[in-house]
Design a protein around this motif. Structure first.
Motif, PDB file in Angstrom:
ATOM      1  N   VAL A 242      46.734  68.309  28.773  1.00 29.93           N
ATOM      2  CA  VAL A 242      46.193  67.840  27.501  1.00 29.93           C
ATOM      3  C   VAL A 242      47.008  68.450  26.371  1.00 29.93           C
ATOM      4  O   VAL A 242      47.775  69.403  26.583  1.00 29.93           O
ATOM      5  N   VAL A 243      46.836  67.891  25.203  1.00 26.87           N
ATOM      6  CA  VAL A 243      47.515  68.438  24.030  1.00 26.87           C
ATOM      7  C   VAL A 243      46.477  68.681  22.945  1.00 26.87           C
ATOM      8  O   VAL A 243      45.787  67.756  22.511  1.00 26.87           O
ATOM      9  N   PHE A 244      46.343  69.952  22.532  1.00 23.26           N
ATOM     10  CA  PHE A 244      45.491  70.307  21.415  1.00 23.26           C
ATOM     11  C   PHE A 244      46.369  70.434  20.170  1.00 23.26           C
ATOM     12  O   PHE A 244      47.600  70.373  20.242  1.00 23.26           O
ATOM     13  N   LYS A 245      45.738  70.627  19.047  1.00 24.03           N
ATOM     14  CA  LYS A 245      46.486  70.921  17.830  1.00 24.03           C
ATOM     15  C   LYS A 245      45.915  72.198  17.225  1.00 24.03           C
ATOM     16  O   LYS A 245      44.714  72.450  17.249  1.00 24.03           O
ATOM     17  N   SER A 246      46.812  73.006  16.675  1.00 22.14           N
ATOM     18  CA  SER A 246      46.385  74.250  16.047  1.00 22.14           C
ATOM     19  C   SER A 246      45.708  73.937  14.722  1.00 22.14           C
ATOM     20  O   SER A 246      45.711  72.793  14.251  1.00 22.14           O
ATOM     21  N   LYS A 247      45.138  74.946  14.117  1.00 22.61           N
ATOM     22  CA  LYS A 247      44.478  74.763  12.829  1.00 22.61           C
ATOM     23  C   LYS A 247      45.455  74.242  11.778  1.00 22.61           C
ATOM     24  O   LYS A 247      45.071  73.525  10.844  1.00 22.61           O
ATOM     25  N   GLU A 248      46.731  74.597  11.955  1.00 25.52           N
ATOM     26  CA  GLU A 248      47.772  74.134  11.031  1.00 25.52           C
ATOM     27  C   GLU A 248      48.305  72.764  11.412  1.00 25.52           C
ATOM     28  O   GLU A 248      49.171  72.213  10.715  1.00 25.52           O
ATOM     29  N   GLY A 249      47.830  72.216  12.552  1.00 24.21           N
ATOM     30  CA  GLY A 249      48.255  70.879  12.964  1.00 24.21           C
ATOM     31  C   GLY A 249      49.378  70.826  13.972  1.00 24.21           C
ATOM     32  O   GLY A 249      49.831  69.734  14.336  1.00 24.21           O
ATOM     33  N   CYS A 250      49.840  71.978  14.445  1.00 18.60           N
ATOM     34  CA  CYS A 250      50.934  71.998  15.424  1.00 18.60           C
ATOM     35  C   CYS A 250      50.418  71.633  16.817  1.00 18.60           C
ATOM     36  O   CYS A 250      49.359  72.103  17.227  1.00 18.60           O
ATOM     37  N   PRO A 251      51.171  70.802  17.577  1.00 20.09           N
ATOM     38  CA  PRO A 251      50.747  70.440  18.926  1.00 20.09           C
ATOM     39  C   PRO A 251      50.860  71.630  19.885  1.00 20.09           C
ATOM     40  O   PRO A 251      51.837  72.363  19.858  1.00 20.09           O
ATOM     41  N   ILE A 252      49.861  71.786  20.728  1.00 19.56           N
ATOM     42  CA  ILE A 252      49.841  72.849  21.738  1.00 19.56           C
ATOM     43  C   ILE A 252      49.600  72.189  23.098  1.00 19.56           C
ATOM     44  O   ILE A 252      48.519  71.649  23.352  1.00 19.56           O
ATOM     45  N   ALA A 253      50.607  72.185  23.949  1.00 18.19           N
ATOM     46  CA  ALA A 253      50.482  71.573  25.273  1.00 18.19           C
ATOM     47  C   ALA A 253      49.768  72.541  26.213  1.00 18.19           C
ATOM     48  O   ALA A 253      50.130  73.721  26.307  1.00 18.19           O
ATOM     49  N   LEU A 254      48.758  72.032  26.901  1.00 21.41           N
ATOM     50  CA  LEU A 254      47.958  72.859  27.804  1.00 21.41           C
ATOM     51  C   LEU A 254      47.861  72.226  29.175  1.00 21.41           C
ATOM     52  O   LEU A 254      47.884  70.994  29.315  1.00 21.41           O
TER      53      LEU A 254
END
Length: 300
Positions: A242-254
């Motif tokens: 899945v891909v989340f986004k940080s509070k700043e909007g950056c993609p975080i692949a998990l």
């Protein structure tokens, strides 16, 4: 290791020495004094060099004495009640300062406190300042009360062990490098560990108002929505990306696994353990680009 060292270790394992009063134990000593018709009843623990009273009912006597003055040190020498009807006539006790001076103890009876492993860590005892002898019913009551004291000690020990386990688990969850979360069927984030917060840039104060779909990257919303629905229906979806986004909007692949806890046949919460694979995915993508470039050069 000698038996005495093992006995002291067994006593220490209860973590009860020098602790505040316990209302339940105080009630047991009060009942013991009443049943045995004596002015003093106490729960005494025999440490390496001292005797310490966890609970005292009746006339206040010394809460702590050197072990060489301890009557209960004699009580832990056997499995049955140790009773002295007149201390002035007992060779082991007649010269004891607790007999020759205040509080001038003349009668003592102690039932050893025996752990499940068979170690005697102290005694439930009754005292009087005049000679006397317990009746058979009083002796039975003293033994039964000593068992209740040990039940209380054992319960306390089990609670301490459970608390330790919970603290160790909490420490493990908070300090693992994995992202751990729990989400309600409505999408509310019930729990997120520190790594989850640090990775995504949130604080614990953000969680109560945060919905899981707010942290899912827009490009992954449909995929995650489908996964969430399958989970709610009880399906095992295995390893997921899945891909989340940080509070700043950056993609975080998990990458990780998600399970569901059911209560009364209904989903109560999802539990997920993810690993941040953003850098790995980035490297993989760069390799794929290079590979495509090389293939292009070869084909041309």
């Amino acid at each position: 290791m000698c038996d005495e060292k093992m006995r002291v270790m067994a006593l220490k394992s209860y973590r009860i020495l020098d602790t505040p009063s316990d209302e339940h134990l105080d009630l047991l000593t009060q009942l013991t004094a009443r049943f045995c018709e004596v002015p003093v009843a106490l729960i005494s623990l025999v440490d390496k060099h001292r005797q310490w009273a966890k609970s005292i009912s009746g006339v206040r006597i010394y809460e702590e004495t050197p072990r060489e003055m301890s009557f209960c040190d004699l009580a832990i020498g056997g499995d049955k009640i140790f009773e002295v009807t007149n201390t002035e006539e007992n060779d082991q006790l007649r010269g004891n300062p607790l007999v020759t001076a205040s509080p001038n103890i003349r009668f003592y009876a102690g039932a050893p406190l025996i752990t499940p492993s068979g170690h005697k860590i102290g005694a439930l005892c009754v005292l009087d300042m005049v000679p006397r002898q317990l009746t058979s019913k009083q002796r039975s009551a003293l033994l039964e009360m000593s068992r209740l004291v040990m039940q209380r000690f054992d319960t306390r020990k089990e609670m301490n062990l459970l608390k330790d386990s919970e603290l160790q688990l909490a420490d493990l969850i908070e300090n693992t490098s994995d992202l751990i979360q729990s989400v309600s069927p409505e999408g509310l984030i019930l729990f997120a560990n520190q790594t989850w917060l640090d990775t995504l840039g949130y604080t614990k104060s953000d969680l109560p108002s945060l919905n899981i779909f707010e942290v899912i990257h827009p490009d992954c919303q449909a995929h995650c929505g489908s996964l969430f629905q399958r989970l709610m229906e009880g399906e095992d979806i295995g390893l997921v990306d899945v891909v989340f986004k940080s509070k700043e909007g950056c993609p975080i692949a998990l990458e990780g696994r998600i399970t569901v806890r059911f209560e009364d046949g209904k989903p109560a919460a999802t539990r997920a353990i993810f690993r941040d694979v953003t850098e790995r995915k980035k490297v993989q993508k760069e390799l794929e680009v290079r590979e495509a470039r090389y293939r292009g050069l070869i084909n041309n």
